[in-house]
Design an enzyme around this catalytic site. Structure first.
Site, PDB file in Angstrom:
ATOM      1  N   GLN A   9     -47.572  57.348 -40.276  1.00 56.14           N
ATOM      2  CA  GLN A   9     -49.010  56.618 -39.952  1.00 56.14           C
ATOM      3  C   GLN A   9     -49.032  55.282 -40.055  1.00 56.14           C
ATOM      4  OE1 GLN A   9     -50.931  59.288 -42.867  1.00 56.14           O
ATOM      5  NE2 GLN A   9     -52.873  58.204 -42.924  1.00 56.14           N
ATOM      6  N   SER A  88     -41.809  59.914 -42.574  1.00 55.87           N
ATOM      7  CA  SER A  88     -42.743  60.350 -43.340  1.00 55.87           C
ATOM      8  C   SER A  88     -43.367  61.579 -42.238  1.00 55.87           C
ATOM      9  CB  SER A  88     -43.757  59.559 -43.583  1.00 55.87           C
ATOM     10  OG  SER A  88     -44.944  60.036 -44.555  1.00 55.87           O
ATOM     11  N   LEU A  89     -44.674  61.270 -41.827  1.00 55.39           N
ATOM     12  CA  LEU A  89     -45.410  62.340 -40.838  1.00 55.39           C
ATOM     13  C   LEU A  89     -44.416  62.563 -39.643  1.00 55.39           C
ATOM     14  CD1 LEU A  89     -47.642  63.393 -39.289  1.00 55.39           C
ATOM     15  CD2 LEU A  89     -48.197  61.146 -38.335  1.00 55.39           C
ATOM     16  N   ARG A 113     -51.479  69.256 -43.522  1.00 56.48           N
ATOM     17  CA  ARG A 113     -50.879  68.322 -44.334  1.00 56.48           C
ATOM     18  C   ARG A 113     -52.120  66.832 -44.413  1.00 56.48           C
ATOM     19  NH1 ARG A 113     -47.773  63.178 -43.258  1.00 56.48           N
ATOM     20  NH2 ARG A 113     -46.099  62.877 -45.021  1.00 56.48           N
ATOM     21  N   HIS A 196     -46.109  59.924 -51.191  1.00 61.07           N
ATOM     22  CA  HIS A 196     -44.863  59.845 -51.597  1.00 61.07           C
ATOM     23  C   HIS A 196     -44.665  59.571 -53.018  1.00 61.07           C
ATOM     24  CE1 HIS A 196     -43.717  61.007 -47.620  1.00 61.07           C
ATOM     25  NE2 HIS A 196     -44.322  59.898 -47.115  1.00 61.07           N
ATOM     26  N   GLN A 245     -41.060  66.730 -49.726  1.00 60.79           N
ATOM     27  CA  GLN A 245     -41.297  65.107 -49.045  1.00 60.79           C
ATOM     28  C   GLN A 245     -42.568  64.609 -49.675  1.00 60.79           C
ATOM     29  OE1 GLN A 245     -43.323  64.351 -45.502  1.00 60.79           O
ATOM     30  NE2 GLN A 245     -41.750  63.806 -44.116  1.00 60.79           N
TER      31      GLN A 245
END
Length: 293
Positions: A9, A88-89, A113, A196, A245
């Site tokens: 992102q 991440s993503l 998500r 996170h 995650q």
């Protein structure tokens, strides 16, 4: 050895993926399939929307995923990864590109998500901050010393660049202490919430059910996952790591170092922007980097 990496992102921009859509029949077919799956024309927002359109969580995450994955798909036989990873993503993009997830299942999970994270952000006001030029150990120590608030290290991006995540009072207190300890900068980010971190637990629980109900396959190459920076090929291990995650840090520095230790010397970023290429170079100047948009 070739390592393909996929951005997270923040990499989005208006016009992303438009050339692909207009010039590649397979790309056009996949983008239109995505419009049907999502129930709205995400391509309109990607190609000719506003920055504000693209900043909507329900748009941002699927848009970056689609740009990255469709790029990989259009490479056809040229796409021969020795290993993949995503920030991440981007881990979802890496998994689909490596064949651990189908395009359709990957998109549905990314969409769920995004929605789950949005809900978690609205439930508890929270934020993140970038910390520059301070040792990871010192940042960890200061985060751990904040009393009665949640503050954790969220993204280990490269040496001297770490992102912390937590409650707004916690982040404010940590930033003050980090600057006093010698950080060049401790700057709050314009994000919706504490990604996170433990504050994403409601989103993790919601996403876990969807991940557990999805079929995962053995990927064509090892996928290095954020949670432990280690390669995985076993479908059940991949699922477990993916569920963890959202509430765990992104260990990007460690991931890149492990990929290099395992033979990677050529990193190719697929998707919008060039953030990961920059981070890889800061982690190791000797490797080759390139990007495709």
């Amino acid at each position: 050895m070739k390592a393909y990496v996929f951005p997270g992102q923040g990499a989005q921009f208006v016009g992303m993926g438009k050339d692909l859509y207009e010039n590649n029949p397979l790309a056009k077919e996949l983008f239109e399939k995505a419009n049907d799956i999502l129930g709205f024309r995400i391509t309109d927002m990607m190609f000719s929307g506003t920055d504000e359109d693209l900043r909507q969580t329900k748009v941002t995450q699927p848009a970056i995923f689609l740009h990255s994955v469709i790029l990989a798909k259009t490479l056809g036989d040229q796409f021969q990864p020795d290993m993949t990873a995503g920030h991440s993503l981007g881990e979802f993009s890496a998994l689909v590109a490596a064949g651990a997830l189908s395009f359709e299942d990957g998109l549905v999970l990314v969409s769920k998500r995004a929605m789950a994270m949005q809900k978690a952000c609205e439930a508890t006001p929270s934020t993140m901050a970038a910390v520059l030029a301070l040792a990871d150990e010192k940042v960890e120590e200061i985060c751990g010393s904040i009393q009665d608030e949640i503050v954790v290290c969220a993204n280990y991006n490269c040496p001297g660049q770490l992102v912390i995540s937590g409650s707004i009072p916690g982040i404010d207190a940590a930033c003050e202490q980090l600057l006093a300890a010698g950080a060049k900068r401790a700057l709050k980010l314009n994000v919706g919430g504490a990604f996170h971190s433990p504050l994403m637990e409601p989103a993790r629980a919601e996403l876990a059910a969807a991940i557990e109900a999805t079929t995962f396959n053995t990927p064509v190459c090892p996928v290095y996952q954020n949670v432990n920076a280690s390669p995985a090929t076993d479908p059940s291990t991949i699922q477990t790591n993916l569920i963890a995650q959202l509430t765990s840090p992104v260990r990007w520095t460690q991931t890149v170092l492990n990929m290099i230790a395992d033979g990677a010397d050529h990193f190719i970023e697929l998707g919008p922007g060039n953030v990961l290429q920059g981070l890889v170079k800061k982690i190791n100047k000797e490797v080759t980097t390139e990007g495709m948009q």
